[in-house]
Enzyme design. Sequence first.
Site, PDB file in Angstrom:
ATOM      1  N   GLU A 119      19.727  24.912  12.067  1.00  0.00           N
ATOM      2  CA  GLU A 119      20.436  25.664  11.375  1.00  0.00           C
ATOM      3  C   GLU A 119      21.912  25.541  11.583  1.00  0.00           C
ATOM      4  OE1 GLU A 119      20.107  30.012  11.657  1.00  0.00           O
ATOM      5  OE2 GLU A 119      17.797  29.727  11.693  1.00  0.00           O
ATOM      6  N   GLU A 135      25.931  38.117   6.394  1.00  0.00           N
ATOM      7  CA  GLU A 135      24.477  37.668   6.661  1.00  0.00           C
ATOM      8  C   GLU A 135      23.704  37.360   5.504  1.00  0.00           C
ATOM      9  OE1 GLU A 135      22.528  37.834   9.832  1.00  0.00           O
ATOM     10  OE2 GLU A 135      24.311  37.443  10.496  1.00  0.00           O
ATOM     11  N   LYS A 165      18.410  41.141   4.217  1.00  0.00           N
ATOM     12  CA  LYS A 165      18.694  40.991   5.527  1.00  0.00           C
ATOM     13  C   LYS A 165      19.664  42.165   5.959  1.00  0.00           C
ATOM     14  CE  LYS A 165      19.327  37.338   7.630  1.00  0.00           C
ATOM     15  NZ  LYS A 165      19.739  35.959   8.157  1.00  0.00           N
ATOM     16  N   GLU A 214      20.057  35.817   1.114  1.00  0.00           N
ATOM     17  CA  GLU A 214      19.004  36.642   1.347  1.00  0.00           C
ATOM     18  C   GLU A 214      19.283  38.246   1.193  1.00  0.00           C
ATOM     19  OE1 GLU A 214      15.858  34.994   4.384  1.00  0.00           O
ATOM     20  OE2 GLU A 214      17.648  33.811   4.706  1.00  0.00           O
TER      21      GLU A 214
END
Length: 440
Positions: A264, A327, A321, A318
């Site tokens: 990542e 985030e 999250k 996302e």
Amino acid sequence: MQKPSIFFLICFILQYFCCSNSESFLGVNYGVVADNLPPPEATAKLLKSTSIEKVRLYGADPAIIKALANTGIGIVIGAANGDIPALASDPNFAGQWVHSNVMAYYPASNIIVVSVGNEVVTSGDQNLLSNLLPAMQNVQNALNAASLGGKIQVSTVHSMAVLGQSEPPSAGAFNTTFVDTMKALLQFQSANGSPFMINPYPFFAYQSDPRPETLAFCLFQPNAGRVDSRTGIKYMNMFDAQVDVVHSALSAMGFKDVEIVVAETGWPYKGDPNEIGPSLDNAKNYNGNLINHLRSKVGTPLMPGKSVDTYIFALYDEDLKPGPGSERSFGLFRPDLSMIYDAGLSKSAQTPAPTPMTPAPTAPETPVTPGPTPVMPAPKTPTTPLNHAPTTPTTPVNPVTLPQGSGIRGTASSCKPLHSLLLILVTILAFTLVEVRREQ
């Protein structure tokens, strides 16, 4: 007439190999902690329109794995942290897991790695930690039993917090708390040829030291560089510095030949008002310049001439999250499949136009007086429940500060197609010699 035909055949094969494998180091993370994602089939078509050749999943979603069948895209699937105790204690469970999540789809779906857990070593969960290696061994044994041991690798993903010494890059070392664990894991991985997977985030380093010169260093933009005080090597970007720290840590433990994979890395394009660093320009510059850097194949100062396999975080936002706004803002594409920004991933336009990249690392020079620069912030323990594979990144805490003259991180990418290419070229050359002699 045969000589020109052979010549053109050689040129065609060289062009085919160079083009078809030029992006083999480029991957993306496909997280699903969201309620607005497009169907997997649409995502598979999207990926085929890009230069992305690998996808990392945090679980083993059947719909996604099926949708990626016959695309040629390499797939990293994940065994959730919550499955680790059962995988470790019961070889039959491991066999069933491999049968259900690998054999049911392979080889149509090109599964290349099974990642057992996510950031387990730094999670603080001793039960998971003690079961991690046995779980990996049982999954490996199950793959071996299915005659897939040499085709699909078994690994686990680490946060940068597994490092204890990170300055300068040439002095990288693992945290003494994890030395025995890391040595055992690396012995297993070295014996089985699996990669060391880790999550470096220059974004978090910049959050810990938000100076303009640090931002330029993190975004691959023109900067004065930072010198390794031991080797005199100047680093021109944070990514190379962080990867070379990992390489040094592996070498110090006797595992310099274990391949490094960046599982990542990424940069959020927006965040909360009080967050430092997230912006559309910064995200475009980081990911676009990173992609250019990988395509250049210049490598890192300690691993020159090759590009480490790198999975960008992330394919989509996302929206479910937890944590700060950043985030939920690492995505490259929207749910309607349009680009949030152009990082240069489209096959029709593979050259992005962010701020120009910095030049290749320079030769060693006299070290400069270092200034404090955080380079390796330690992420928090994932907040996702253990029965789910957590998707990082998470907000960093307790950053480890490094001198400005130091660098961190470095990795390498395999060049497996070269073996086949060399074999073909040798065969063609032999055939050419035979034809020449016949004509004589």
